[in-house]
Motif scaffolding. Structure first.
Motif, PDB file in Angstrom:
ATOM      1  N   PRO A 165       0.008   7.724   7.066  1.00  0.00           N
ATOM      2  CA  PRO A 165      -0.787   8.051   6.257  1.00  0.00           C
ATOM      3  C   PRO A 165      -0.696   6.940   5.306  1.00  0.00           C
ATOM      4  O   PRO A 165       0.223   6.473   4.841  1.00  0.00           O
ATOM      5  N   ARG A 194     -12.416   7.189   5.999  1.00  0.00           N
ATOM      6  CA  ARG A 194     -13.141   6.787   4.873  1.00  0.00           C
ATOM      7  C   ARG A 194     -13.288   5.198   4.695  1.00  0.00           C
ATOM      8  O   ARG A 194     -14.144   4.641   4.169  1.00  0.00           O
ATOM      9  N   TYR A 226      -5.553   5.478   6.461  1.00  0.00           N
ATOM     10  CA  TYR A 226      -4.456   5.339   7.166  1.00  0.00           C
ATOM     11  C   TYR A 226      -4.142   3.583   7.315  1.00  0.00           C
ATOM     12  O   TYR A 226      -5.055   2.863   7.123  1.00  0.00           O
ATOM     13  N   ARG A 267     -13.800  25.181   2.044  1.00  0.00           N
ATOM     14  CA  ARG A 267     -13.508  23.633   3.012  1.00  0.00           C
ATOM     15  C   ARG A 267     -15.187  23.366   3.165  1.00  0.00           C
ATOM     16  O   ARG A 267     -16.081  24.166   3.003  1.00  0.00           O
ATOM     17  N   ALA A 295     -13.046  15.087   6.851  1.00  0.00           N
ATOM     18  CA  ALA A 295     -12.147  13.811   7.070  1.00  0.00           C
ATOM     19  C   ALA A 295     -10.595  14.675   7.549  1.00  0.00           C
ATOM     20  O   ALA A 295      -9.602  14.550   7.064  1.00  0.00           O
ATOM     21  N   ARG A 296     -10.849  15.055   8.643  1.00  0.00           N
ATOM     22  CA  ARG A 296      -9.732  16.061   9.296  1.00  0.00           C
ATOM     23  C   ARG A 296      -9.388  15.437  10.621  1.00  0.00           C
ATOM     24  O   ARG A 296      -8.939  16.289  11.427  1.00  0.00           O
ATOM     25  N   SER A 313      -6.555  11.112   1.653  1.00  0.00           N
ATOM     26  CA  SER A 313      -7.284  11.825   2.827  1.00  0.00           C
ATOM     27  C   SER A 313      -8.200  10.832   3.464  1.00  0.00           C
ATOM     28  O   SER A 313      -9.002  10.118   2.719  1.00  0.00           O
ATOM     29  N   ALA A 314      -8.193  10.840   4.830  1.00  0.00           N
ATOM     30  CA  ALA A 314      -8.935   9.980   5.680  1.00  0.00           C
ATOM     31  C   ALA A 314      -8.794   8.550   5.612  1.00  0.00           C
ATOM     32  O   ALA A 314      -9.607   7.670   5.800  1.00  0.00           O
TER      33      ALA A 314
END
Ligand code: ATP
Length: 518
Positions: A23, A263, A35, A98, A255-256, A32-33
């Motif tokens: 991550p 992103r 890596y 969500r 983004a899961r 988030s999203a």
């Protein structure tokens, strides 16, 4: 489903534990999203790029490369339609807070309906055995026919709604189908609204005034604006293509899904410029590229049953044909690559907005025209996920023991050869180092002496190393080593002098590229 969820979790955990994917900024709890690719991940990613790049640029005299900047003049995105139309319909669940893409909620609902059809087909196949006629079954069995018709109706309605921007009816559809939050079952939804996916940023110091820019949401526009520069400087004649690998950025709503939807991600895109009206039909360029791209995938040996085409009913405003190559990810069949016939939409619009001619003079027909374009566009990270998740397998061996093996296609494996000395003494490490030196100019080769030999083999299996070359006491006198193959675990005694040739036949990219031309 549970099994696949487990597999997906295992994929994420394995990718981290073995240095493939972390991550981003994990010490700050990640972003988030986004890596980062670790030591093995970055090597594997480079191998995928190499396979794609060589198959495009090196294998085709009429395809050339480009590396355009991420920042582009802001008018680019007006001309391409992204400022006005690069939106996704967004919906929030009021209870869970969500956020979802409304179109994806509906598509997932339809995919579940299709799962039921597939189950019925499998059942019928079992019942009727060899006599089973699938074509007849799917066109006559009432359940299946009704189900498929309903699926079609739902997608048609949603596509129409999105075309005319009737977001209220998308919401009605979600309510009518009783679609609930996949995680909690809540049906307490907000209205649907449009959300632009481009990231904006500013360039320039405050004193001089700033310019609003976007981070590019696709690499394609860098190719279009350079069309004439490339055509002239590379002296290409139509038909010809421009290939590019590079980062793209999208402020994705959901983004899961690990590296499936990021992103910040990387695309490998090729725009093929052709004469107008040569794109459609059996012999047209769209179909040619559709077939060629599927072959590129199948050539990796991950099973034809794991790919399928999804031809679009609903076409983007600029396209007159489009298909996705879908892959069987741990969470089901999803888009891996898009092939689009984009007409002359992009070039004409850039001509309009820039006031510069984007035409090509065809010496064969003696006329000038705005070329049409067939695009192939694949996400590098999605390709990584497809390969990685497909390859990760737990196996029970004949002696009852277990191993986790990453059965990567050999050409994509990050490390090609590991050289473990049987023992850490008696001159074996020195001999092993000599072998590493012999091989490292041709193959990514590692020396590995830590732990018992069995554990070292397991570690190489877990990162997908195709070949181990083990040095033992006999090596010192007979000049032979033992080659161990990852998948079969078969061992073979060979002369050190033959090593390079033997390994090269197994792992070299050239053989994979040759197969593409057959
Ligand atoms: P999706 O429908 O899944 O959002 P898309 O149709 O918007 O994808 P394209 O614009 O056709 O995707 O982009 C081409 C390719 O780029 C896709 O096939 C996919 O492999 C990759 N891609 C697109 N968006 C992402 C993303 N957010 N993260 C990773 N890869 C992506």
């Amino acid at each position: 489903m549970a099994k696949n969820d487990d597999l997906f979790k295992k994929v994420v955990a394995h990718a981290k534990e073995y240095g493939f994917i972390f991550p981003s900024s994990e010490i700050y709890d990640g972003l988030s999203a986004v890596y980062d690719y670790g030591p093995y991940g970055s090597m594997m990613k480079n191998n995928i790029k190499e396979y794609w790049w060589k198959s495009m640029v090196q294998m085709h005299e009429n395809i050339v490369g480009l590396d355009a900047a991420i920042f582009m003049h802001p008018t680019t995105w007006k001309a391409s339609g992204h400022v006005d139309a690069f939106n996704d319909p967004l919906i929030d669940n009021k209870d869970t807070k969500r956020r979802y893409r409304a179109d994806v909620l509906v598509e997932d609902y339809v995919a579940k309906m299709e799962d039921k059809v597939q189950k019925e087909i499998t059942k019928a196949k079992k019942r009727f055995g060899d006599a089973f006629d699938e074509e007849k079954f799917v066109t006559t069995a009432p359940h299946v026919v009704e189900n498929r018709a309903r699926q079609h109706e739902i997608i048609k309605r949603m596509s129409h709604d999105l075309d005319i921007n009737d977001l209220a009816d998308v919401k009605n559809l979600i309510d009518e189908l009783e679609i609930s939050d996949p995680d909690t079952g809540s049906r307490n939804w907000t209205e649907v609204r449009q959300f632009n996916l481009m990231f904006g940023t500013k360039v320039g110091s405050v004193a001089e005034g700033t310019t609003d820019l976007y981070l590019r949401p696709e690499t394609a526009q860098g190719i279009f604006v350079n069309f004439l520069n490339v055509q002239k400087s590379a002296r290409q004649k139509i038909p010809f293509g421009i290939a590019q690998i590079g980062k793209a950025f999208r402020n994705e709503i959901v983004a899961r899904q690990f590296i499936f939807r990021m992103r910040e991600f990387e695309q490998m895109e090729m725009q093929f410029f052709i004469r107008p009206n040569t794109e459609l039909g059996e012999e047209g360029w769209f179909n040619k590229w559709r077939q060629k791209r599927l072959k590129w995938h199948l050539n990796l040996g991950m099973g034809a049953e794991n790919y399928r085409f999804h031809d679009h009913d609903k076409l983007a405003h600029y396209a007159n044909a489009a298909t996705d190559i879908e892959f069987n990810f741990p969470f089901g069949f999803k888009e891996l690559e898009g092939i689009h016939s984009r007409t002359n939409f992009d070039l004409s619009n850039h001509e309009k907005f820039s006031g510069k001619k984007m035409q090509y003079f065809d010496p064969e027909t003696n006329e000038s025209y705005t070329p049409f374009v067939v695009e192939t566009s694949i996400g590098l990270d999605r390709m990584f996920l497809a390969v990685f998740s497909h390859s990760l397998v737990d196996e029970t061996l004949p002696d009852g023991s277990e191993r986790t093996v990453l059965r990567l296609p050999y050409v994509l494996a990050p490390v090609k050869v590991a050289v473990p000395p049987l023992l850490k003494k008696d001159g074996l490490p020195e001999e092993a180092h000599k072998i590493v030196k012999l091989l490292k100019y041709d193959f990514n080769t590692v020396y590995d002496e830590k732990d018992a030999i069995g554990r070292r083999y397991r570690r190489q299996d877990a990162i997908g190393t195709p070949i181990c070359v083990t040095v033992d006491h006999d090596t010192l006198t007979d000049g032979k080593v033992t080659i161990r193959h990852r998948d079969t675990m078969e061992q073979q005694r060979v002369d050190i002098s033959d090593l390079r040739d033997i390994i090269s036949k197994e792992v070299d990219m050239r053989y994979a590229l040759e197969r593409l031309e057959e």
